[in-house]
Design an enzyme around this catalytic site. Sequence first.
Site, PDB file in Angstrom:
ATOM      1  N   SER A 309       0.825  -1.205   0.000  1.00 31.05           N
ATOM      2  CA  SER A 309       0.000   0.000   0.000  1.00 31.05           C
ATOM      3  C   SER A 309       0.857   1.252   0.000  1.00 31.05           C
ATOM      4  CB  SER A 309      -0.894   0.033   1.251  1.00 31.05           C
ATOM      5  OG  SER A 309      -0.120   0.338   2.405  1.00 31.05           O
ATOM      6  N   ASP A 310       0.306   2.338  -0.532  1.00 25.30           N
ATOM      7  CA  ASP A 310       0.904   3.633  -0.260  1.00 25.30           C
ATOM      8  C   ASP A 310       0.678   3.937   1.221  1.00 25.30           C
ATOM      9  OD1 ASP A 310       2.140   6.091  -0.533  1.00 25.30           O
ATOM     10  OD2 ASP A 310       0.986   6.678  -2.298  1.00 25.30           O
ATOM     11  N   TRP A 311       1.414   4.867   1.750  1.00 21.77           N
ATOM     12  CA  TRP A 311       1.407   5.135   3.188  1.00 21.77           C
ATOM     13  C   TRP A 311       0.046   5.683   3.629  1.00 21.77           C
ATOM     14  CZ3 TRP A 311       5.033   2.695   1.436  1.00 21.77           C
ATOM     15  CH2 TRP A 311       6.202   2.374   2.127  1.00 21.77           C
ATOM     16  N   GLY A 313      -2.560   4.206   2.838  1.00 21.57           N
ATOM     17  CA  GLY A 313      -3.459   3.891   1.725  1.00 21.57           C
ATOM     18  C   GLY A 313      -4.284   2.644   1.961  1.00 21.57           C
TER      19      GLY A 313
END
Length: 885
Positions: A309-311, A313
């Site tokens: 995941s993006d941070w 996200g």
Amino acid sequence: MRSIATLLLACAGSALGQNFSLDGNYGSPYPNATYPGFASDNPVAIAGSKSHQTTPPKYPSPWGAGLGEWATAYEKARAFVSQLTLEEKVNLTTGTGWELDRCVGQTGSIPRLGFRAMCLQDSPVGVRYTDYNSVFPAGVNVAATFDRAAAYARGQAMGEEHHGKGVDMQLGPVAGPLGRTPEGGRNWEGFSPDPVLTGVMFAESIQGIQSAGVMTSAKHYIGYEQEHFRLVADSETWGFNIDESGSANLDDETMHELYLWPFADGVRAGAAAVMCSYNQVNNTQACQNSYTMNYLLKGELGFQGFVVSDWIGTRSGVASILAGLDMTMPGDAADYTDGQSFFGANLTVAVLNGTIPAWRLDDMVVRIMAGFYFVERNNTRGPINFSSFTTDTYGYEHSYVGQGWTEVNSHVDVRGEHGRLIRSLGARSTVLLKNVNNTLPLNGKEKLTAVFGNDAGSNLVGPNGCTDRGCDNGTLGAAWGSGSAQFPYLVTPDTAIQNTVLAAGGAYESSLDNGAVDTMGTLARRANASIFFANADSGEWYLEVGGNLGDRNNLTLWQGAEAALEAVAGNCSNTILVLHTTGPVLLEKYKNHPNITAILWAGLPGQESGNSIADVLYGRVNPGAKLPFTIGKDRSDYGTDVLYTPNAPVPQLNFEEGVFIDYRAFDRHNETPTYEFGYGLSYTTFEYSDLSITKMNVSDYVPFSGYTTAATTYGNFSTDPANYLFPANFTRVPMYHYPWLNSTNLTLAAGDPHYALPGFIPAGSQDGTAQPIPKAGGAPGGNPMLYDVLYRVEATITNTGSVTGEEVPQLYISRGGPYDPVKELRGFERLSIQPNSSTTFSVDVTRRDISSWSTVEQDWYVRNTTKKAYVGSSSRNLLLQGLLP
């Protein structure tokens, strides 16, 4: 404590394609904003880009098979994972929390096997949050080189620096945003709005980085085309009231022929990981979207690595995991400060109660370890020798909670000889746009050389004086956000040009305050050559610069440069304009200004900025770069724009233009640009001749058919919750994410008695039986027959000038369909040619290059139309043409 129903199953309805009943209007507070602009006349694109539309659920999440070059990595990964306990497996999927370890993202470790935590670190231009590292030219500059070798060399050098700091994964390179809107804040992190140019540079960068033994995280997947409304928290910071991240709404054809294209190249190149993005795609969060992750990425593209995941996200636990998410970063749930995780102990519970099948967790961990072994990482790696959260030698190991005082920074210098590469890349990515009567190159002996503009000088508080480069003071070597890195030094144009002039015995003066218009005009009247530097910046939405929230508000010059430039050009008939910008700016009036004799676009050249531009200005390097985007006459000509104000509680971004972005839109709507995509001049001249097209003997396309094996579990684990309690006498770090439980009662451990309601589990998501492989799949990158070479296009390129130069011939193809672009880039090559010499330009045209996506068949096909090939020096200067037989 947030309940397990929230933590594990949040937005599960969205993952199933739940519809929203919202409406609103597009709007922008900024002048000349034109959203949505041109709509495609393709009924498929229009029908498939409506507000609140959804995509079908796709389950189960495909398990990795070790296809192709991944076979050995999978053997090692399966052997390693077979040794792990349940909590050790969970540890490898879960970030330990923001600022709770040394890297911006860190997994748990496996002390029993001597396996230290994995370190995940930004950024696309260098190792973020440390010292004695390099700052490389941005991705957009790499695209401007049109040079595969340059992309690989930059990637390899960045990989070496990350490796030297103890980093396991570099969070890059970037193919999303692709560049749908020219104002997009993070376009510069990627390469180009053309999917082929981006795909080539993306793939070369991945292979370069991973050649240094560092995993890549190919990002941001997918539809992440603007900063505004990417996250609720950021929106609240800037005074916007939205319920969820904005949704990129696009049709299946546009997805395949435009936005998914470079990710296919990245997967085929062996990307170890793919990072899912903040936005929603067709009203499902990108990091829990079963269609984009399970079906497109892992199914159709045959992706063998893992999805991270993006941070912040990750928006759910079970829903995201079943939809294909393999690792959550930085481990925290809704924000960086709540101490909760969607994974960690909640994932342990979910496996124990059967909500997450054991095979699904095993596949997550096998994929992670396969990525690790694919780049030949060693289980007994060296230590992480820096801290992201202080540059002091000593600090807290767990910075956020102030625990574990120790030496956290060894200040290892990882730069090597990379400064030379950076200087070369900066020069070789500089595009010469205008050069009246051979104004350039200069010789340094002009009687008086004057340099102007804030962008030529230093930031008075230092090149790292603003957090994450979140200001526009002095020259622009790198833009702002998580994609930036700390400069070890920044050579300004003022310094480098002065050094060149003084070495040649000339006179030199500079005026670097754009507010001193009268002073600039007076100096310009005396100068024999006036060099004016101007910029336009952008970045990530968590920072605001000059009223710009990540995305640019306009396509004009910054720092008050326009009035200052008018004063200089109005007083000097030999004014040279140099641009450091993150993307297009409006240049029509400067192209036509009689006193502006030369214009150069230098992008974001990194730490050697001044030396790079001086090399071009004074002829030490003959410019050969080409524009990786279109520079239009007016903002409205692009037909797309940022959505600057919410049009619904969940902002709806409708990609009604379909595949018609950048030069495709200009061609479609007969708009004449100021400077077209692929344009760039040289200090020499070139001639094109002798086009030849050879048809290769290749078998007909066959849709892939076949099934996977059944899902496999590796190792055994106890189902007794008592075995997963925190170890006796264990000292917990506050906020840290652990895999252990607080109670043997899973309901109490979860905090909610309803966490496993059957209605929350999507149909088919727990099915581990053999599954059909999509027709367009079968190998990393898709059906292998897509990459069969159908034609070879060749032409002769001759240097007709008096100096050695580099030219970039470009191949464009017209697929001939009623809703296809007029032409599309399909090949290019950067050639170095001696004066009065010729060389052969050659491009292999693959089946994929002439195929179209069938939304009915869910496969590629070659439309029965006349297909033309064009070869030229830009998208509008096509000197040779022929038919593909």
